[in-house]
Motif scaffolding. Structure first.
Motif, short mmCIF file in Angstrom:
data_model
loop_
_atom_site.label_atom_id
_atom_site.label_comp_id
_atom_site.label_asym_id
_atom_site.label_seq_id
_atom_site.Cartn_x
_atom_site.Cartn_y
_atom_site.Cartn_z
N UNK A 44 4.92 37.07 31.61
CA UNK A 44 3.97 36.14 30.98
C UNK A 44 3.73 34.92 31.87
N UNK A 45 4.80 34.37 32.42
CA UNK A 45 4.67 33.17 33.26
C UNK A 45 3.84 33.44 34.52
N UNK A 46 4.08 34.59 35.14
CA UNK A 46 3.33 34.94 36.36
C UNK A 46 1.84 35.09 36.04
N UNK A 47 1.54 35.79 34.97
CA UNK A 47 0.13 36.00 34.60
C UNK A 47 -0.53 34.67 34.25
N UNK A 48 0.15 33.84 33.46
CA UNK A 48 -0.42 32.55 33.09
C UNK A 48 -0.60 31.64 34.30
N UNK A 49 0.38 31.64 35.17
CA UNK A 49 0.31 30.81 36.37
C UNK A 49 -0.86 31.21 37.26
N UNK A 50 -1.17 32.49 37.29
CA UNK A 50 -2.23 33.01 38.16
C UNK A 50 -3.60 33.04 37.47
N UNK A 51 -3.64 32.82 36.18
CA UNK A 51 -4.89 32.92 35.45
C UNK A 51 -5.38 34.35 35.33
N UNK A 52 -4.45 35.27 35.26
CA UNK A 52 -4.79 36.70 35.18
C UNK A 52 -4.30 37.24 33.84
N UNK A 53 -5.02 38.20 33.29
CA UNK A 53 -4.61 38.83 32.05
C UNK A 53 -4.18 40.26 32.32
N UNK A 54 -3.44 40.82 31.38
CA UNK A 54 -2.99 42.21 31.53
C UNK A 54 -4.18 43.16 31.70
N UNK A 55 -5.26 42.91 31.00
CA UNK A 55 -6.41 43.81 31.04
C UNK A 55 -7.09 43.82 32.41
N UNK A 56 -6.82 42.81 33.23
CA UNK A 56 -7.40 42.75 34.57
C UNK A 56 -6.62 43.57 35.60
#
Length: 226
Positions: A44-56
């Motif tokens: 979760x932290x990595x995705x949030x930090x990068x502005x990326x979502x799982x669906x991407x």
């Protein structure tokens, strides 16, 4: 450029990396008994930090082993759950090859002999050479007694580096080989290999994932229906 999330809990290390917009964001910690508690918050932290979502994501990469049986299971289970939820393929990467990539990242070594302490008086062993932008296995990954390592390794020269916890536990397996500072695999190296596999369409369906244990007595329970 592909977008790949990588997860590695195959050893006492717990790590996550994200390849997104041609940049790698990563997190790493030593967490021998808390992988199940740590790994999803790290994702979760990595995705949030990068502005990326799982669906991407285009794919989810995972440490295939060898390594800790429990750790390999946890990492694969988490990766499967995420991939199933977004209907995306998976990419399995050898833990030993990930160590070789870490050695290349830190020393630019193109010849690496990784070994992981396998307990029970044995090590997981590999031998790799970096050619044409990818790692080639010189020997098949194996579980082996420390005293047999020297006879197993092929064509050693002065360009080889050692990597992995096996060399901490059994430092005398090979003499006069350069030691790297890479002891544990990191997802930032796993995701680099996964990207090369993605470019070759070397992916696997969620339900077809297989771990690499190397010990025959260990069994793997596939997803229901397989």
């Amino acid at each position: 450029m592909s977008t790949i999330l990588a997860i590695d809990t195959s050893t006492e290390a717990c790590s996550v990396a994200l390849l997104y917009r041609n940049e790698i964001t990563h997190d790493f910690m030593i967490s021998a008994r808390d992988h199940t508690k740590k790994i999803l918050p790290m994702v979760d932290n990595i995705l949030n930090q990068s502005g990326c979502t799982l669906s991407q994501l285009d794919a989810i990469a995972f440490a295939q082993g060898p390594g800790s049986f429990t750790g390999v299971r946890i990492g694969i289970g988490v990766a499967q759950g995420l991939a199933l939820g977004i209907d995306k393929p998976m990419i399995g990467v050898s833990t030993l090859m990930t160590l070789a990539q870490g050695c290349y990242r830190t020393t630019r070594a193109t010849k690496v002999i990784p070994a992981i302490d396998a307990r029970m008086g044995e090590v997981y062993l590999g031998q790799y050479q970096y050619q044409n932008q990818e790692w080639q296995a010189i020997i098949a990954e194996c579980v082996i007694k420390p005293e047999d390592v020297k006879s197993k390794i092929q064509h050693i020269d002065n360009n080889y580096y050692l990597a992995g916890t096996g060399w901490q536990t059994y430092p005398d397996m090979l003499a006069e080989i350069k030691q790297s500072e890479v002891w544990l695999p990191e997802a930032q190296d796993l995701v680099v290999i996964a990207h090369q596999k993605w470019l070759k369409n070397d992916v696997v369906k969620v339900e077809d994932v297989e771990p690499t244990y190397l010990r025959n007595e260990v069994t793997w329970q596939k997803l229901p229906g397989r």
